[in-house]
Write a protein that holds these residues in place. Structure first.
Motif, mmCIF file in Angstrom:
data_model
loop_
_atom_site.group_PDB
_atom_site.id
_atom_site.type_symbol
_atom_site.label_atom_id
_atom_site.label_comp_id
_atom_site.label_asym_id
_atom_site.label_seq_id
_atom_site.Cartn_x
_atom_site.Cartn_y
_atom_site.Cartn_z
ATOM 1 N N VAL A 67 0.617 4.310 -2.517
ATOM 2 C CA VAL A 67 0.365 5.676 -2.047
ATOM 3 C C VAL A 67 1.419 6.630 -2.600
ATOM 4 O O VAL A 67 1.099 7.749 -3.000
ATOM 5 C CB VAL A 67 0.320 5.723 -0.496
ATOM 6 C CG1 VAL A 67 0.379 7.150 0.027
ATOM 7 C CG2 VAL A 67 -0.936 5.033 0.020
ATOM 8 N N ARG A 68 2.673 6.180 -2.651
ATOM 9 C CA ARG A 68 3.742 7.016 -3.202
ATOM 10 C C ARG A 68 3.493 7.355 -4.669
ATOM 11 O O ARG A 68 3.743 8.467 -5.108
ATOM 12 C CB ARG A 68 5.089 6.323 -3.066
ATOM 13 C CG ARG A 68 5.704 6.510 -1.718
ATOM 14 C CD ARG A 68 7.128 5.981 -1.675
ATOM 15 N NE ARG A 68 7.287 5.339 -0.376
ATOM 16 C CZ ARG A 68 7.616 4.089 -0.175
ATOM 17 N NH1 ARG A 68 7.901 3.302 -1.180
ATOM 18 N NH2 ARG A 68 7.695 3.604 1.034
ATOM 19 N N GLU A 117 0.422 7.031 -6.391
ATOM 20 C CA GLU A 117 -0.908 7.566 -6.714
ATOM 21 C C GLU A 117 -1.429 8.622 -5.741
ATOM 22 O O GLU A 117 -2.464 9.222 -5.999
ATOM 23 C CB GLU A 117 -1.924 6.412 -6.762
ATOM 24 C CG GLU A 117 -1.575 5.324 -7.736
ATOM 25 C CD GLU A 117 -1.607 5.788 -9.182
ATOM 26 O OE1 GLU A 117 -2.445 6.653 -9.528
ATOM 27 O OE2 GLU A 117 -0.778 5.294 -9.967
ATOM 28 N N GLU A 118 -0.745 8.780 -4.594
ATOM 29 C CA GLU A 118 -1.204 9.701 -3.553
ATOM 30 C C GLU A 118 -2.668 9.445 -3.198
ATOM 31 O O GLU A 118 -3.491 10.357 -3.123
ATOM 32 C CB GLU A 118 -0.978 11.147 -3.981
ATOM 33 C CG GLU A 118 0.493 11.474 -4.171
ATOM 34 C CD GLU A 118 0.731 12.929 -4.521
ATOM 35 O OE1 GLU A 118 -0.112 13.781 -4.230
ATOM 36 O OE2 GLU A 118 1.803 13.192 -5.093
ATOM 37 N N ASP A 119 -2.990 8.191 -2.939
ATOM 38 C CA ASP A 119 -4.351 7.758 -2.633
ATOM 39 C C ASP A 119 -4.618 7.902 -1.136
ATOM 40 O O ASP A 119 -3.994 7.239 -0.315
ATOM 41 C CB ASP A 119 -4.531 6.302 -3.078
ATOM 42 C CG ASP A 119 -5.956 5.851 -2.969
ATOM 43 O OD1 ASP A 119 -6.484 5.835 -1.848
ATOM 44 O OD2 ASP A 119 -6.542 5.493 -4.011
ATOM 45 N N LYS A 120 -5.570 8.769 -0.786
ATOM 46 C CA LYS A 120 -5.871 9.047 0.611
ATOM 47 C C LYS A 120 -6.468 7.822 1.310
ATOM 48 O O LYS A 120 -6.144 7.545 2.466
ATOM 49 C CB LYS A 120 -6.838 10.228 0.715
ATOM 50 C CG LYS A 120 -7.159 10.613 2.131
ATOM 51 C CD LYS A 120 -8.127 11.771 2.206
ATOM 52 C CE LYS A 120 -8.465 12.057 3.658
ATOM 53 N NZ LYS A 120 -9.459 13.091 3.815
ATOM 54 N N CYS A 170 -5.963 4.647 0.701
ATOM 55 C CA CYS A 170 -4.903 3.675 0.962
ATOM 56 C C CYS A 170 -4.034 4.124 2.130
ATOM 57 O O CYS A 170 -3.627 3.311 2.961
ATOM 58 C CB CYS A 170 -4.047 3.447 -0.279
ATOM 59 S SG CYS A 170 -4.863 2.447 -1.526
ATOM 60 N N TYR A 171 -3.784 5.414 2.208
ATOM 61 C CA TYR A 171 -3.010 5.940 3.327
ATOM 62 C C TYR A 171 -3.746 5.696 4.640
ATOM 63 O O TYR A 171 -3.149 5.289 5.639
ATOM 64 C CB TYR A 171 -2.729 7.433 3.127
ATOM 65 C CG TYR A 171 -1.949 8.039 4.259
ATOM 66 C CD1 TYR A 171 -0.592 7.772 4.407
ATOM 67 C CD2 TYR A 171 -2.567 8.854 5.203
ATOM 68 C CE1 TYR A 171 0.139 8.312 5.457
ATOM 69 C CE2 TYR A 171 -1.848 9.399 6.257
ATOM 70 C CZ TYR A 171 -0.504 9.122 6.375
ATOM 71 O OH TYR A 171 0.213 9.645 7.415
ATOM 72 N N LEU A 187 0.826 -1.209 0.000
ATOM 73 C CA LEU A 187 0.000 0.000 0.000
ATOM 74 C C LEU A 187 0.860 1.258 0.000
ATOM 75 O O LEU A 187 0.526 2.241 -0.676
ATOM 76 C CB LEU A 187 -0.932 0.004 1.220
ATOM 77 C CG LEU A 187 -2.119 -0.947 1.167
ATOM 78 C CD1 LEU A 187 -2.798 -1.022 2.529
ATOM 79 C CD2 LEU A 187 -3.103 -0.533 0.092
ATOM 80 N N GLN A 188 1.973 1.233 0.730
ATOM 81 C CA GLN A 188 2.852 2.402 0.773
ATOM 82 C C GLN A 188 3.408 2.709 -0.612
ATOM 83 O O GLN A 188 3.509 3.877 -1.005
ATOM 84 C CB GLN A 188 3.986 2.184 1.768
ATOM 85 C CG GLN A 188 3.531 2.292 3.204
ATOM 86 C CD GLN A 188 4.608 1.903 4.199
ATOM 87 O OE1 GLN A 188 5.602 1.276 3.847
ATOM 88 N NE2 GLN A 188 4.389 2.260 5.450
#
Length: 151
Positions: A50-51, A53-56, A58-59, A46-47
């Motif tokens: 997130v890096r 796609e900058e998916d909130k 997933c964060y 997931l990290q």
């Protein structure tokens, strides 16, 4: 996590441990360790996402997984405390049992590490003694691994 259900409190978990056999306590630790490993692997994946796609969402899932991991680690400590402080037995995590042979006297006194009991219990209930998963869970885990996400 669903807003409808909350995890059992640490106090209730610790209280429930008193009713479990030594082998069940070791199986619980193996199950918790297995779950932690899957959550850590999932967080790594997931990290990376997130890096890129900058998916909130997933964060937020990563943060939630970290909380779950923390609770699981706390439960492992509660099991260790049950074994060592309440029952007065040595706690022998997986892998340590091979380093120190168990003599016949300690077996008769119930001071074993639970490995043999764990294997016997696993055979009776269809779980894998090394990680506490059932055969159905192993098949499900294999399917999840192919998909690449553990939530």
């Amino acid at each position: 996590m669903s807003g409808d259900s909350l995890p059992i409190t640490a106090e209730r978990f610790a209280k429930a441990l008193a009713d479990l056999s030594l082998s069940s306590l070791y199986l619980k630790v193996a199950e918790l360790e297995n779950s932690i490993a899957h959550l850590q692997k999932s967080n790594g994946e997931l990290q990376e996402f997130v890096r890129q796609e900058e998916d909130k969402e997933c964060y937020e899932a990563i943060l939630e997984n970290r909380d779950v991991i923390r609770r699981m680690e706390e439960r492992i400590e509660l099991v260790k405390r049950e074994v060592t402080e309440v029952r007065g037995l040595p706690f022998k995590p997986r892998g340590e049992e091979k380093s120190a042979p168990v003599d016949a006297e300690s077996r008769t006194n119930g001071a074993t590490n639970g490995t043999a009991e764990m294997a016997g219990a696993a055979a009776r209930n269809g779980t894998n003694a090394s990680n506490g998963t059932t055969h159905g869970q192993q098949a499900g885990n294999a399917a999840e691994e192919e998909e690449g996400v553990f939530l």
